[in-house]
Scaffold this active site. Structure first.
Site, PDB file in Angstrom:
ATOM      1  N   ASP A 199       6.295  -6.427   5.613  1.00 54.50           N
ATOM      2  CA  ASP A 199       5.688  -5.761   4.554  1.00 54.50           C
ATOM      3  C   ASP A 199       4.153  -5.555   4.784  1.00 54.50           C
ATOM      4  OD1 ASP A 199       5.305  -4.802   1.917  1.00 54.50           O
ATOM      5  OD2 ASP A 199       5.066  -6.822   1.096  1.00 54.50           O
ATOM      6  N   GLY A 204       4.696  -8.825  -4.595  1.00 52.77           N
ATOM      7  CA  GLY A 204       6.102  -8.870  -4.648  1.00 52.77           C
ATOM      8  C   GLY A 204       6.580 -10.311  -4.805  1.00 52.77           C
TER       9      GLY A 204
END
Ligand SMILES: *[C@@H]1O[C@H](CO)[C@@H](O)[C@H](O)[C@H]1NC(C)=O
Ligand SMILES: *[C@@H]1O[C@H](CO)[C@@H](O)[C@H](O)[C@H]1NC(C)=O
Ligand SMILES: *[C@@H]1O[C@H](CO)[C@@H](O)[C@H](O)[C@H]1NC(C)=O
Ligand SMILES: *[C@@H]1O[C@H](CO)[C@@H](O)[C@H](O)[C@H]1NC(C)=O
Ligand SMILES: *[C@@H]1O[C@H](CO)[C@@H](O)[C@H](O)[C@H]1NC(C)=O
Ligand SMILES: *[C@@H]1O[C@H](CO)[C@@H](O)[C@H](O)[C@H]1NC(C)=O
Ligand SMILES: *[C@@H]1O[C@H](CO)[C@@H](O)[C@H](O)[C@H]1NC(C)=O
Ligand SMILES: *[C@@H]1O[C@H](CO)[C@@H](O)[C@H](O)[C@H]1NC(C)=O
Ligand SMILES: *[C@@H]1O[C@H](CO)[C@@H](O)[C@H](O)[C@H]1NC(C)=O
Length: 822
Positions: free
Chosen positions: A613, A497
């Site tokens: 995450d 990401g």
């Protein structure tokens, strides 16, 4: 004939005495010598006991049935008697008293005002361990439960009297052989928190206030995981107290204010014949105030925990041998300051500095050193390079702690020593000479040994110096350098990401991983600040940031390279791939290490860092397959857009906690959720959400929760590739239970990462988990995958989160229902 009769008679008497051991001291029955009181159910026994090797006798109470004598209460803590045969515990003068020796001097007494109590009293030892003194009418005049020693038995109330402001205290023994009150005590304060004090004054631990809603103490969240005790807190205008009972009266359990300065909780394990300590606070021995005394150095990693610095010795070796370090260390040679500058300073590196420096000024290291050298009352100084803070100590040096070499909190303390105690080269030389003279024959061998030692020392020093240079400081790279190091970003390790990662090598041929960040909207200054913050975070289970590059919008981060890649590449492998399957032990180690890394991020960094995450892709493995969490701190770097980045990323969704979608604030518990999801994948060796051949979506956490809550076969959850491999079922159960706790909908029901660590370490027990609500809903919906429904509460998050999500990342079966009123 007469003698026979007599013997018979006395035997008969003895039998009667044994079979109906008394539980009561009355005007007819006193306690002396080897006699004991035994409670009616034979739970507790009371009598004289001896400690250590010295003939010190105390009246004490212990569990009758346990093979290990465990004293829970002592009457005459402060004063022992030397002859138990000549001493007697009896009712006298309206009190229960202990009289010593031939002249029957009182040693201990219940201390009641005798002028108006009747003398017809009884002291009964009850089955709960309470010794109760009653008068004729049966009303209680005195009870041992109101005078606890170091042990908190079930039913005991440790009170605060609000009228007088006085609190009862649980006080440690002085050492393992001496029940007299030690330095550590536990008491309740006005704010409904229990605190542990050193010497009755200095607080070093607090339970946090009682939370009547969740029925726990705020700083003891692990109370939620308890299923043995019924805790209760009582408060009214005159008093407040906390107490507990045990649901199962067969369980034997106690809290102890230990000589270690920690409050500890033990359960008796009959099968193993031992007390199992399953909870303690403060967690670390070195967090106990002044545990090693003045000038003592506490080291979590050494046994014993306390050591004296060079040039010092224990003040009392006898006390140290009994694990009482409170007297600390004294100098081998007293300082002789008046005779000029013959004292020198010994550097102690990687230490946590002592509390309460006398003087703190901002100045250079040189000035700091000379100020202390020039002042005889200055015993030690330290200088912090970053802030130029110079601290010096002239009184006792307390709470000195040795840290590990890679701990970023470490500092160097310079300790004043008499010159003769300083390690010096000349004394080393003379030693060598002595050896040379004395053992001429074996000279060759000794010289060789010395040579080797010197070489090793040199090598070590050089190594350490080298490390110090690269430690702590973050390198700033130019884009060019990194372009060269990565051969123009040719070897891509992965994407994500935040940007792609490339392999590279530095000039000194050490391997690096370079992350080219994308979508950074922060300004230069803020970026650097964040990067420096990330750079200071160092832990065995976190990937180390080595440097960065910031040139315009070219933002790159440089990390240590992890040769074994990310966890997912070892976990989710095709049958066709020729890769080794991770064994159970290794998986457990990876789970534990990851949890430690996260716990460190959450609890021990200056600001709590939420990773945001957690997934197998972000757990990297070093050459020994040691896990290291990657990408921490990036959430903050990327800033506000993070949630959007996350929710649109493929593969991440399955790890997202419901609160990401419901719009409430994100806490560290969001990481706990993701960790739980990942832990399930470690167990099963497959992605949690998978579409099987017949088109059905298999959702592993729901499967696991069913097995856990319906007492199914836990082994059925394990990766089938581990069939036939040795697997510790206890560990497997722990891992599954903790994973299921981690994925509870309510944040407050999830454990913290430190608790997860403790559970996986086996230090903390874990309850059977409830079925997570959203997964329950899933099961009830017969497979239609509706995980997260939007909460109606107003949200501060941006609208991109306001959507319901299907968990099915394989998205071929569209089953998400969107009940958001977009
Ligand atoms: C004492 O033992 C009896 C029978 O074994 C049991 O019913 C009772 O609950 C026990 N009492 C206590 C206080 O433990
Ligand atoms: C106390 O009496 C017992 C026997 O009654 C004896 O064995 C023991 O030596 C005596 N102890 C002392 C200290 O006199
Ligand atoms: C004991 O009680 C009596 C009467 O109740 C009182 O006069 C006396 O002062 C008390 N003694 C002590 C030591 O408190
Ligand atoms: C002792 O006397 C005082 C006052 O005379 C009274 O209040 C108290 O209850 C008495 N104590 C006992 C144990 O009888
Ligand atoms: C504890 O406090 C008392 C005074 O309250 C003091 O005299 C004593 O020295 C202290 N003990 C230690 C070990 O410092
Ligand atoms: C727990 O203790 C409280 C107070 O002592 C009591 O009222 C309650 O019934 C107990 N609960 C259970 C389940 O035993
Ligand atoms: C508080 O509770 C204690 C015992 O539970 C009782 O003796 C006392 O009277 C109560 N105080 C008030 C003000 O209600
Ligand atoms: C409590 O007692 C039950 C029944 O005896 C036993 O199965 C369990 O292991 C005990 N738990 C602890 C913590 O001692
Ligand atoms: C030496 O240090 C002590 C304690 O830090 C301080 O009170 C004193 O003023 C210092 N003396 C000099 C000469 O600086």
């Amino acid at each position: 004939m007469v003698s026979f009769f007599f013997t018979f008679f006395s035997l008969f008497f003895l039998c009667i005495h044994v079979s109906s051991a008394a539980d009561t001291i009355s005007s007819d029955f006193t306690l002396s010598g080897d006699q004991t009181l035994v409670s009616s159910n034979e739970t507790f026994e009371m009598g004289f006991f001896e400690t250590g090797t010295s003939s010190n006798f105390y009246i004490g109470m212990w569990y009758k049935q346990l093979s290990q004598r465990t004293v829970v209460w002592v009457a005459n803590r402060d004063k022992s008697v030397t002859d138990k045969n000549a001493s007697v515990l009896k009712i006298s003068d309206g009190n229960l008293v202990l009289l010593d020796g031939k002249n029957q001097t009182p040693v201990w007494s219940t201390g009641l005002n005798s002028t108006n109590t009747s003398s017809v009293l009884k002291a009964v030892l009850q089955d709960d361990g309470n010794l109760v003194l009653r008068d004729e009418s049966g009303s209680v005049l005195w009870q041992s439960f109101d005078h606890p020693g170091n042990t908190w038995l079930p039913g005991v109330k440790i009170r605060l009297d609000k009228r007088t402001g006085k609190s009862q205290r649980l006080t440690s023994w002085k050492n393992d052989d001496d029940p007299s009150p030690g330095l550590f005590s536990l008491e309740l304060d006005e704010s409904t928190a229990y605190k542990i004090l050193w010497n009755g004054t200095t607080q070093y631990w607090s339970s946090g206030p009682w939370n009547s809603q969740s029925r726990i103490f705020d700083s003891v969240p692990e109370m939620r995981l308890n299923y043995i005790y019924n805790f209760s807190f009582f408060t009214n205008a005159t008093e407040s107290y906390f107490t507990y009972t045990i649901y199962n009266h067969l369980n034997v359990s106690r809290f102890v204010m230990d000589v270690s300065g920690q409050i500890k909780q033990f359960n008796w394990l009959e099968a193993n014949n031992l007390w199992n300590q399953f909870w303690s606070q403060p967690r670390e021995q070195c967090q106990v105030y002044a545990y090693c005394g003045s000038f003592g150095i506490c080291n979590e990693k050494s046994q014993p925990f306390c050591q004296c610095p060079r040039g010092f010795r224990p003040d009392s070796q006898k006390d140290w041998d009994l694990k009482d370090y409170s007297a600390g260390c004294v100098r081998n040679t007293e300082l002789q300051c008046s005779r000029g500058d013959i004292n020198q300073f010994l550097p102690l590196s990687n230490v946590k500095l002592p509390d309460n420096p006398d003087v703190v000024v901002i100045t250079s290291l040189g000035n700091c050193a000379s100020a202390c050298q020039g002042n005889c009352s200055c015993k030690a100084y330290a200088h912090d390079q970053g802030s130029n803070r110079c601290s010096s100590w002239s009184k006792d040096v307390l709470n000195l702690q040795q840290l590990e070499e890679d701990n970023s909190e470490g500092n160097t303390l310079y300790l004043r020593l008499a010159a003769s105690d300083m390690p010096s080269e000349s004394s080393g030389k003379s030693n060598k000479l002595m050896i040379f003279g004395a053992v001429l024959g074996s000279l060759g061998a000794i010289a060789l040994v010395l040579l080797v030692v010197i070489l090793i020392l040199r090598y070590r020093r050089r190594k350490r110096m080298g490390r110090e240079k690269s430690d702590g400081t973050l390198s700033a790279f130019s884009y060019r350098e990194l372009q060269n190091a990565t051969k123009n970003f040719s070897e891509k390790l992965g994407g994500g990401g935040f940007g792609s990662v490339f392999k590279g090598a530095l000039q000194d041929s050490s391997d690096i991983a370079v992350k080219r960040l994308e979508g950074i909207s922060q300004g230069e200054k803020q970026f650097r600040t964040e990067v420096v913050t990330i750079g200071t975070i160092q832990h065995m289970n976190l990937v180390r940031l080595r440097g960065f590059c910031s040139e315009g919008n070219k933002k790159l981060l440089v990390y240590d390279y992890m040769p074994n890649g990310s966890l997912d590449s070892h976990l989710f492998i095709d049958q066709t791939e020729e890769k080794i399957v991770l064994g159970w032990k290794l998986r457990y180690q990876i789970a534990l290490g990851t949890a430690r890394g996260l716990a460190y991020l959450h609890d021990e960094c200056r600001d709590c860092i939420i990773h945001c995450d957690i997934k197998p892709e972000n757990i990297l493995l070093d050459s020994q397959f040691g896990p290291k969490v990657a990408d921490f701190g990036l959430a903050k770097l990327v800033g506000r857009d993070f949630s959007r980045v996350l929710t649109t990323m493929r593969g991440t969704r399955g790890y997202l906690a419901p609160e990401w979608i419901s719009g409430v604030a994100i806490t560290a518990k969001a990481d706990v959720y993701s960790y739980g999801m990942m832990l399930f994948e470690l167990v099963s060796g497959r992605r949690n959400t998978e579409q099987s051949e017949n088109g059905k979506v298999r959702f592993f956490p729901s499967l696991a929760a069913t097995v856990l809550t319906k007492d199914g076969d836990i082994r059925s959850l394990l990766d089938t590739r581990l069939d036939g491999e040795p697997v510790d079922v206890e560990e497997l159960t722990r891992a599954c239970k903790v994973a299921c706790w981690c994925i509870q909908d309510e944040e407050s029901h999830r454990p913290t990462m430190s608790q997860v660590v403790q559970i996986l370490e086996g230090v903390l027990e874990v309850n059977p988990p409830p079925f997570p609500r959203s997964i329950q809903a899933l099961v009830e919906n017969d497979g239609s995958v509706v995980f997260f429904t939007e909460s109606s509460s107003s949200s501060s998050h941006n609208s991109s989160q306001k959507q319901s999500h299907s968990s099915s990342s394989s998205s071929s079966k569209k089953t998400s229902t969107n009940n958001s009123s977009a």
